[in-house]
Design a protein around this motif. Structure first.
Motif, PDB file in Angstrom:
ATOM      1  N   UNK A   1       5.416  24.589 -15.745  1.00 23.64           N
ATOM      2  CA  UNK A   1       4.189  24.901 -15.245  1.00 23.64           C
ATOM      3  C   UNK A   1       3.267  24.667 -14.298  1.00 23.64           C
ATOM      4  N   UNK A   2       3.441  23.609 -13.318  1.00 23.31           N
ATOM      5  CA  UNK A   2       2.982  23.599 -11.907  1.00 23.31           C
ATOM      6  C   UNK A   2       3.381  24.085 -11.221  1.00 23.31           C
ATOM      7  N   UNK A   3       3.906  25.306 -10.854  1.00 23.79           N
ATOM      8  CA  UNK A   3       4.445  25.703 -10.239  1.00 23.79           C
ATOM      9  C   UNK A   3       4.224  27.763 -10.906  1.00 23.79           C
ATOM     10  N   UNK A   4       4.216  27.463 -11.805  1.00 20.03           N
ATOM     11  CA  UNK A   4       3.399  29.344 -12.132  1.00 20.03           C
ATOM     12  C   UNK A   4       1.646  29.603 -12.454  1.00 20.03           C
ATOM     13  N   UNK A   5       1.523  28.560 -12.704  1.00 21.22           N
ATOM     14  CA  UNK A   5       0.123  28.048 -12.823  1.00 21.22           C
ATOM     15  C   UNK A   5      -0.700  29.056 -11.618  1.00 21.22           C
ATOM     16  N   UNK A   6      -1.628  29.961 -12.342  1.00 21.58           N
ATOM     17  CA  UNK A   6      -2.396  30.404 -11.056  1.00 21.58           C
ATOM     18  C   UNK A   6      -3.945  29.787 -10.553  1.00 21.58           C
ATOM     19  N   UNK A   7      -4.464  29.060 -11.493  1.00 17.27           N
ATOM     20  CA  UNK A   7      -5.747  28.386 -12.170  1.00 17.27           C
ATOM     21  C   UNK A   7      -5.448  27.561 -11.619  1.00 17.27           C
ATOM     22  N   UNK A   8      -5.200  27.155 -11.407  1.00 16.14           N
ATOM     23  CA  UNK A   8      -4.591  25.570 -10.340  1.00 16.14           C
ATOM     24  C   UNK A   8      -4.225  24.646 -11.228  1.00 16.14           C
ATOM     25  N   UNK A   9      -3.847  24.783 -12.820  1.00 19.12           N
ATOM     26  CA  UNK A   9      -3.584  24.395 -13.787  1.00 19.12           C
ATOM     27  C   UNK A   9      -2.275  23.102 -13.563  1.00 19.12           C
ATOM     28  N   UNK A  10      -2.795  21.524 -14.042  1.00 18.38           N
ATOM     29  CA  UNK A  10      -1.305  20.415 -13.383  1.00 18.38           C
ATOM     30  C   UNK A  10      -0.629  20.220 -14.945  1.00 18.38           C
ATOM     31  N   UNK A  11       0.580  20.255 -15.847  1.00 20.12           N
ATOM     32  CA  UNK A  11       0.616  19.105 -16.289  1.00 20.12           C
ATOM     33  C   UNK A  11       0.536  17.443 -15.942  1.00 20.12           C
ATOM     34  N   UNK A  12       0.454  16.829 -17.543  1.00 19.68           N
ATOM     35  CA  UNK A  12      -0.081  15.408 -17.072  1.00 19.68           C
ATOM     36  C   UNK A  12       0.630  14.876 -15.886  1.00 19.68           C
TER      37      UNK A  12
ATOM     38  N   UNK B   1       0.665  -1.007  -0.137  1.00 26.11           N
ATOM     39  CA  UNK B   1      -0.126  -0.109   0.094  1.00 26.11           C
ATOM     40  C   UNK B   1       0.479   1.487   0.014  1.00 26.11           C
ATOM     41  N   UNK B   2       0.880   2.391  -1.404  1.00 28.03           N
ATOM     42  CA  UNK B   2       1.629   4.017  -1.203  1.00 28.03           C
ATOM     43  C   UNK B   2       1.346   4.826   0.439  1.00 28.03           C
ATOM     44  N   UNK B   3       2.680   4.663   1.024  1.00 32.70           N
ATOM     45  CA  UNK B   3       2.408   5.823   1.557  1.00 32.70           C
ATOM     46  C   UNK B   3       1.609   6.749   1.456  1.00 32.70           C
ATOM     47  N   UNK B   4       0.621   7.713   1.833  1.00 31.84           N
ATOM     48  CA  UNK B   4      -0.565   8.539   1.711  1.00 31.84           C
ATOM     49  C   UNK B   4       0.682   9.851   1.760  1.00 31.84           C
ATOM     50  N   UNK B   5       2.259   9.932   2.619  1.00 28.43           N
ATOM     51  CA  UNK B   5       2.389  11.411   2.917  1.00 28.43           C
ATOM     52  C   UNK B   5       3.665  11.354   2.422  1.00 28.43           C
ATOM     53  N   UNK B   6       3.786  10.414   1.576  1.00 31.47           N
ATOM     54  CA  UNK B   6       4.904  10.073   0.610  1.00 31.47           C
ATOM     55  C   UNK B   6       4.673  10.265  -0.865  1.00 31.47           C
ATOM     56  N   UNK B   7       3.849  10.343  -1.000  1.00 32.35           N
ATOM     57  CA  UNK B   7       2.150  10.429  -2.376  1.00 32.35           C
ATOM     58  C   UNK B   7       2.506  12.319  -2.481  1.00 32.35           C
ATOM     59  N   UNK B   8       2.345  12.321  -0.875  1.00 32.40           N
ATOM     60  CA  UNK B   8       1.946  14.037  -1.075  1.00 32.40           C
ATOM     61  C   UNK B   8       3.234  14.830  -1.502  1.00 32.40           C
ATOM     62  N   UNK B   9       4.490  13.933  -1.087  1.00 36.06           N
ATOM     63  CA  UNK B   9       5.464  15.092  -1.033  1.00 36.06           C
ATOM     64  C   UNK B   9       6.089  14.649  -2.361  1.00 36.06           C
ATOM     65  N   UNK B  10       5.597  13.819  -2.659  1.00 35.71           N
ATOM     66  CA  UNK B  10       6.425  13.479  -4.193  1.00 35.71           C
ATOM     67  C   UNK B  10       5.936  14.134  -5.007  1.00 35.71           C
ATOM     68  N   UNK B  11       4.228  14.519  -4.968  1.00 38.66           N
ATOM     69  CA  UNK B  11       3.397  15.802  -5.707  1.00 38.66           C
ATOM     70  C   UNK B  11       3.756  17.222  -5.317  1.00 38.66           C
ATOM     71  N   UNK B  12       4.000  17.291  -4.597  1.00 38.60           N
ATOM     72  CA  UNK B  12       4.877  18.529  -3.326  1.00 38.60           C
ATOM     73  C   UNK B  12       6.438  18.961  -4.428  1.00 38.60           C
ATOM     74  N   UNK B  13       7.034  18.147  -4.675  1.00 40.80           N
ATOM     75  CA  UNK B  13       8.527  17.917  -5.554  1.00 40.80           C
ATOM     76  C   UNK B  13       8.068  18.660  -6.816  1.00 40.80           C
ATOM     77  N   UNK B  14       7.389  18.162  -7.010  1.00 42.13           N
ATOM     78  CA  UNK B  14       7.441  17.619  -8.500  1.00 42.13           C
ATOM     79  C   UNK B  14       6.652  19.397  -8.710  1.00 42.13           C
ATOM     80  N   UNK B  15       5.811  19.509  -8.100  1.00 43.14           N
ATOM     81  CA  UNK B  15       5.347  21.346  -8.009  1.00 43.14           C
ATOM     82  C   UNK B  15       6.435  22.087  -7.985  1.00 43.14           C
ATOM     83  N   UNK B  16       7.493  22.234  -7.089  1.00 39.14           N
ATOM     84  CA  UNK B  16       8.782  22.778  -7.510  1.00 39.14           C
ATOM     85  C   UNK B  16       9.247  23.008  -8.207  1.00 39.14           C
ATOM     86  N   UNK B  17       9.225  21.632  -8.880  1.00 34.17           N
ATOM     87  CA  UNK B  17      10.704  21.023  -9.586  1.00 34.17           C
ATOM     88  C   UNK B  17       9.677  21.715 -11.219  1.00 34.17           C
ATOM     89  N   UNK B  18       8.619  21.850 -11.279  1.00 33.30           N
ATOM     90  CA  UNK B  18       8.013  21.884 -13.250  1.00 33.30           C
ATOM     91  C   UNK B  18       7.834  23.482 -13.442  1.00 33.30           C
TER      92      UNK B  18
END
Length: 75
Positions: A50-61, A31-48
């Motif tokens: 498109x996701x980082x600059x989005x003002x309307x909540x849009x995300x890349x694929x 079973x995936x660890x919810x906190x690990x999955x959340x951290x992975x998503x936040x790390x992506x936002x910091x590095x991407x």
């Protein structure tokens, strides 16, 4: 999640839009660890850019996939 005594748990598996979900028996180690999955998503936002600059909540694929995985891990 209903954990059993043998290291397995019944987990609801969403089947997506319009399809009916079902219960699956999984080992608790898989079973995936919810906190690990959340951290992975936040790390992506910091590095991407498109996701980082989005003002309307849009995300890349990839960002959207990580967001869905994060939500699924919490279910």
């Amino acid at each position: 999640m209903d954990e059993t005594t043998d290291g397995t748990a019944w987990v609801y598996q969403d089947s997506g839009s319009g399809a009916q979900g079902h219960m699956e028996l999984r080992t608790t180690a898989s079973l995936p660890d919810p906190l690990d999955a959340h951290r992975e998503h936040l790390a992506h936002i910091d590095d991407c850019g498109f996701c980082r600059e989005s003002v309307d909540g849009s995300m890349c694929h990839e960002g959207h996939q990580l967001w869905r995985a994060s939500r699924a891990a919490r279910a």
